[in-house]
Scaffold this active site. Structure first.
Site, short mmCIF file in Angstrom:
data_model
loop_
_atom_site.label_atom_id
_atom_site.label_comp_id
_atom_site.label_asym_id
_atom_site.label_seq_id
_atom_site.Cartn_x
_atom_site.Cartn_y
_atom_site.Cartn_z
N CYS A 196 -13.49 69.03 -32.42
CA CYS A 196 -14.28 68.07 -31.66
C CYS A 196 -13.86 68.13 -30.19
O CYS A 196 -12.70 67.91 -29.85
CB CYS A 196 -14.07 66.66 -32.20
SG CYS A 196 -15.10 65.43 -31.41
N GLU B 192 -18.09 69.84 -40.75
CA GLU B 192 -17.00 68.92 -41.12
C GLU B 192 -16.13 68.67 -39.90
O GLU B 192 -15.89 69.58 -39.10
CB GLU B 192 -16.18 69.55 -42.26
CG GLU B 192 -15.00 68.71 -42.73
CD GLU B 192 -13.65 69.24 -42.27
OE1 GLU B 192 -12.62 68.73 -42.74
OE2 GLU B 192 -13.62 70.16 -41.43
N ARG C 121 -7.72 62.18 -47.11
CA ARG C 121 -8.16 63.13 -46.10
C ARG C 121 -9.61 62.78 -45.72
O ARG C 121 -10.56 63.45 -46.12
CB ARG C 121 -8.06 64.56 -46.59
CG ARG C 121 -8.23 65.59 -45.48
CD ARG C 121 -7.96 67.00 -45.98
NE ARG C 121 -7.85 67.92 -44.87
CZ ARG C 121 -6.78 68.08 -44.11
NH1 ARG C 121 -5.70 67.37 -44.36
NH2 ARG C 121 -6.76 68.94 -43.12
N ARG D 259 -12.81 62.72 -43.87
CA ARG D 259 -13.48 63.61 -42.94
C ARG D 259 -14.96 63.29 -42.89
O ARG D 259 -15.57 62.88 -43.88
CB ARG D 259 -13.30 65.08 -43.36
CG ARG D 259 -11.87 65.60 -43.21
CD ARG D 259 -11.43 65.64 -41.77
NE ARG D 259 -10.13 66.24 -41.57
CZ ARG D 259 -8.97 65.60 -41.59
NH1 ARG D 259 -8.96 64.29 -41.84
NH2 ARG D 259 -7.84 66.23 -41.38
#
Length: 478
Positions: A81, A119, A170, A172
């Site tokens: 990102c 993702e 996790r 995401r």
């Protein structure tokens, strides 16, 4: 699965790592048309497991002058990102120039894959990256894709084991999109906002994540010497374990404080104008009252003022036992570096630190209930499983990412594997996201031959990738 003599579909695997996306997409019967990974160590693992050498740089393969990415039906990318420019209300492709998302868009513009699955970290949908999120959705729509503007947030610990879930947090963000054939651009169904393919951090299909048993996913045969705790680490944990056991009876059935316990804040107290004597040879324990509460600098950030205030109040209530304990363990000596003078207790009613899952973080020793593990990270914070008094092994972290026991890391150091797993995508999360996406957009995908093959391959596959990956054999195991 193949359909006739053809693979079910062809896919591109961008920022491929060791191949988490590849594991899921090939498990559905797909064939890799293109993969790229800039880290040579991760690329080596990818090659020896999947037979495709992805070493390269997507910025050199997909730009204004070059398109070296082969045609494909599904594009997958766990992309970094990066902040976009802010060019007023335009929000077009030019706004993303200079970022890796721009290179993804160049590939989409050239090939228009039938399905896109992206993702990213959860922060992508946080306030800091709101602009980036809006640009991503708008540019995909501008390229003719059906995509939800609401995020899908998935985590392996929220997936039941029968869907390939694992006891690892996790969370995401997944962005999934289907290409809209030109003849369907005016279809009334496209006027409705599509549902995201996953819940916003809620368990899937009623799964109770407290039912996980981490021990079921550990394998003592894979343990290596570097998993062992050092003498200093045992000393730090044991000292704070004594603290937990000492404070428990004083908490009247309540949890230990959820705020970080900063021992340094205790040193703000003064007894008769002098600092506390933390030496083990000190003969008396000072007694404090509310009038002794230290003042707090009002120019500090509010979060820090709040933590200091809570630590001061906590110490005031329990200083009669804290001071002797701190002296006995040598808390304020060189045996305890500053980062080990902090405890972040998130373990609820656990009675011992050795019954928890721990991470030795720069912010302190973080302890969590042993239902599931915190997220794997790409730096040296590998979880310690208290009941076994050791760190997770590299192969255990691979299991938590959904990779099969036969997955080959030949030639890799333990630190390299920990990094690769910390940077990787969870296989079951990809598997679930793609199945949910195909179910949602089946009406749209069936209008192309490629879409029909994707539908058949994905919906005919087992509910869990484990069923397929159990047959994994590395192409070049060493």
């Amino acid at each position: 699965m193949t359909i006739g003599d053809q693979p079910a579909f062809r896919f591109a695997d961008l920022f491929a790592g060791v191949g988490g996306f590849h594991a899921a997409l090939s498990g559905f019967g797909g064939e890799c048309a293109y993969a790229v990974e800039i880290d040579p160590k991760a690329a080596q693992v990818y090659k020896q497991n999947w037979g495709y050498d992805p070493l390269g740089d997507v910025t050199l393969d997909a730009n204004d002058e070059v398109m070296a990415v082969a045609s494909h039906d599904i594009l997958a990318a766990g992309f970094p990102c990066q902040p976009f420019s802010k060019s007023g209300a335009q929000r077009g492709m030019d706004e993303t120039r200079g970022t890796l998302y721009w290179n993804i868009l160049k590939i989409i513009e050239a090939h228009h894959p039938k399905v896109i699955i992206l993702e990213n970290v959860r922060n992508l949908v946080g306030p800091r990256h709101r602009h980036e999120w809006e640009v991503i959705i708008e540019t995909l729509r501008a390229e003719g894709y059906y995509v939800s503007e609401r995020p899908a947030i998935l985590s392996p610990h929220l997936l039941p084991e029968e869907l390939g879930g694992r006891p690892q947090v996790r969370e995401r963000v997944f962005i999934t999109a289907s290409w809209i054939p030109p003849e369907l651009r005016d279809d009334p169904q496209l006027a409705f906002e599509p549902e995201p393919v996953g819940s916003a951090g809620r368990p899937i299909e009623g799964w109770d994540s407290t039912e996980w048993d981490i021990a079921d996913h550990l394998d003592d045969s894979t343990v290596i010497p570097s998993c062992a705790l050092t003498d200093d680490e045992v000393r730090w944990i044991s000292a704070w374990d004594d603290f937990v056991k000492m404070l428990r009876p004083r908490m009247a059935g309540r949890h230990l404080p959820g705020h970080p316990i900063w021992a340094a804040a205790w040193d703000d107290f003064r007894f008769r104008g002098r600092p506390i004597n933390w030496s083990a040879s000190a003969r008396s324990t000072p007694v404090f009252s509310e009038s002794d509460l230290p003042s707090i600098d009002p120019t500090l950030p509010e979060w820090k003022q709040s933590h200091l205030r809570r630590n001061h109040d906590f110490f005031l209530r329990h200083h009669s036992v804290i001071i002797p304990w701190a002296r006995e363990v040598g808390l304020f000596t060189t045996a305890f570096p500053p980062s080990r003078r902090k405890l972040e207790w998130q373990a609820q009613h656990q009675s011992s630190l050795w019954d928890t899952v721990m991470q030795l973080r720069p912010s302190g020793i973080r302890a969590k209930a042993p239902n599931y593990l915190p997220a794997l990270v790409a730096i040296t914070q590998t979880s310690i499983y208290g009941p076994r008094r050791r760190r997770l092994s590299p192969h255990e972290t691979a299991t938590l990412q959904g990779l099969p026991p036969t997955f080959s890391f030949a030639g890799q150091t333990a630190s390299a594997i920990y990094k690769q797993m910390g940077n990787g995508v969870n296989v079951a999360a990809v598997w679930y996201a793609l199945r949910a996406h195909v179910r949602r957009d089946e009406w749209l995908l069936k209008h192309t031959d490629e879409g029909q093959r994707i539908i058949k391959a994905v919906l005919d596959a087992p509910a869990s990738p484990d069923t397929v990956l159990v047959g994994h054999k590395p192409v070049c195991p060493s």
